[in-house]
Design an enzyme around this catalytic site. Structure first.
Site, PDB file in Angstrom:
ATOM      1  N   HIS A   1      41.794  64.949  53.574  1.00  0.00           N
ATOM      2  CA  HIS A   1      42.886  63.979  53.666  1.00  0.00           C
ATOM      3  C   HIS A   1      44.071  64.452  52.836  1.00  0.00           C
ATOM      4  CE1 HIS A   1      45.027  60.160  53.348  1.00  0.00           C
ATOM      5  NE2 HIS A   1      44.235  59.665  54.277  1.00  0.00           N
TER       6      HIS A   1
ATOM      7  N   GLY B   1      58.140  59.936  34.900  1.00  0.00           N
ATOM      8  CA  GLY B   1      57.192  61.011  34.630  1.00  0.00           C
ATOM      9  C   GLY B   1      57.625  61.939  33.518  1.00  0.00           C
TER      10      GLY B   1
ATOM     11  N   PRO C   1      49.414  69.455  36.110  1.00  0.00           N
ATOM     12  CA  PRO C   1      48.607  69.967  37.226  1.00  0.00           C
ATOM     13  C   PRO C   1      47.265  69.258  37.358  1.00  0.00           C
ATOM     14  CG  PRO C   1      48.633  71.557  35.424  1.00  0.00           C
ATOM     15  CD  PRO C   1      49.591  70.465  35.035  1.00  0.00           C
TER      16      PRO C   1
ATOM     17  N   ALA D   1      46.749  65.927  36.818  1.00  0.00           N
ATOM     18  CA  ALA D   1      46.939  64.583  37.376  1.00  0.00           C
ATOM     19  C   ALA D   1      47.708  64.579  38.697  1.00  0.00           C
ATOM     20  CB  ALA D   1      47.673  63.705  36.369  1.00  0.00           C
ATOM     21  N   GLY D   2      48.683  65.490  38.848  1.00  0.00           N
ATOM     22  CA  GLY D   2      49.510  65.483  40.044  1.00  0.00           C
ATOM     23  C   GLY D   2      50.498  64.331  40.048  1.00  0.00           C
TER      24      GLY D   2
END
Lengths: 298, 298
Positions: B82, B163, B169, B171-172
């Site tokens: 997905h 943010g 990298p 958590a995105g």
């Protein structure tokens, strides 16, 4: 969410509002029940109270209300336009959620016995709780009203199910029983010809061979000048509101008139309307669990 | 009954069910929220969690869930079928009762800022909360997926709303936003000709000039061998399920086929079905207060 039972007692006081408040306090002061509505009619000299809650709490509140009503109301001096036979006149118990009609019948019999003992009054079971078919209909039990009850209850057909040896003239008699939730439903026609509404009522009402759980009559509404088919759907799980609507619409077309609108009087169980949506959207595998609100409140 | 907000976070873990349980515990351990459902997909390596409750409690639970997800999931090693861009991937807030979409937007922005600060990850507002029209659609924000995000968020069009200075990298990025409740709705046709379902989908979907709040496609269901019009009604107060059904039925007749049945996937707000009953019964003056259950649970 526990099981929920509704109770809609009618009491024979609609003029002395202080007394009505004291009687309604029986509901307000009982835990785990909720007073939904009450209204008094001066001409009828009668009040209708609607409350619900956990079934045993509802029975407890109903008994307290009967006690307050028989203490504060004296039937031997009562006058009013509505037929009546007791200080608390009728007490239907209506299963709403997670309680069957059978369980409600059982509870109604316990309640009836408690009212008879603690209020020293006669109680006749009616509707689904009736001890014989001829005692289901309130109008038949109450026929002749308070004034004839002391004599009527000596007849074999009308001996009360519970009560003292002597008729209590202050309290009179009350009908207690379980019945399914009913929907009071009116359909308005694009005509002032009341004959058409009467003809349609005769097609759909059980007494004339129509739907089993439909009582209906045709009348003319003065304010709008429109003919109306007025009905009680007394078991809407079986005689469904959407099929009754469709049949009334079809019959109206037969007379060259149409349905302008319809109206539900008072409260309606969610299921009756959702069943209507299921029918028209062909939602063949729909489950009530899919209704978001039932998940919030379960 | 207080206001009710729903939240349906998607997290990028669907294989390690112990981790999923730990993350779902964030909901279970928060007061005044209720976990309705959660399910994990191994192929997608993704889980969908549904919960609701008092709006501030929902925001608190959502933040706790985001923290647990970013602690336990490492996006730099994530694989799955997905599309995804973050450990917690998308977090829609859906107003259910006594809270407006505007209030939900406001709450979503506070939640987005808290997630950015406490999880050290980028957050882009989407749907009704989006800071620009081109950022409403999740698919556009997520296009290219996790693998391109560190670069994509440097583009003017895609600078996240909240943010850290550096892309995290592990958590995105997550999309957070308010949206009305949607109904996933399928209508089945009496044909195996998928072309008819596709044609009908093109008539009703907003992208082709149909209903504004309707996304739709036509497909063939293998199990039944029937063509299906599958849709999301993304604002069912405006694009109503009953009018969409009627139009699909009319279009089906145009091709000489009929609607065999329809199905609602998952949950549906009570109002959408009651609106259907109001329409078909012509209940012009009906009020939601007349639904018995709303009186029990108010």
């Amino acid at each position: 969410m526990p099981a929920i039972l509704e109770c809609v007692p009618n009491i024979s006081e609609g003029r002395d509002l202080e007394k009505v408040e004291k009687i309604v306090d029986a509901i307000r002061t009982t835990k785990d029940v909720k007073l939904l509505d009450y209204s008094s009619d001066k001409d009828h000299n009668r009040s209708v109270i609607t409350f619900l809650g956990e079934p045993n709490a509802v029975a407890e509140a109903a008994l307290k209300l009967a006690k307050a009503a028989t203490e504060l109301i004296d039937m031997s001096t009562h006058t009013g336009g509505h037929p009546r036979m007791g200080a608390v006149d009728v007490m239907p118990l209506i299963p709403i959620k997670d309680i069957t009609i059978e369980e409600t019948i059982e509870l109604s019999k316990k309640l009836a016995e408690s009212i008879a003992n603690e209020c020293n009054m006669h109680v006749t079971l009616y509707e689904n709780s009736a001890s014989a078919p001829h005692r289901q209909n309130l109008a038949d039990i109450r026929r002749g009203q308070y004034e004839v009850m002391a004599e009527k209850i000596k007849e074999d057909m009308w001996i009360p199910d519970y009560g003292p040896n002597e008729f209590n003239p202050k309290a009179g008699m009350v009908a207690v029983g379980a019945r399914p939730p009913l929907i009071a439903y009116n359909i308005n026609l694009s005509t002032d010809d009341v004959k058409i509404a009467k003809n349609i009522a005769n097609v759909i009402r059980s007494a004339k061979g129509g739907f089993v759980f439909c009582k209906a009559m045709g009348l003319l509404i003065e304010e709008t000048g429109k003919a109306q088919v007025s009905m009680n759907l007394v078991n809407p799980d079986y005689t469904t509101i959407f099929r009754v609507f469709d049949m009334v619409e079809r019959e109206a077309h037969r007379y060259g008139v149409s349905v302008t609108d319809s109206e539900i009087v008072g409260l309606v169980p969610m299921k009756a309307l959702i069943d209507t949506a299921i029918y028209h959207l062909k939602l063949d595998n729909f489950s009530m669990d899919q209704v978001l609100e039932t998940r919030i409140w379960e």
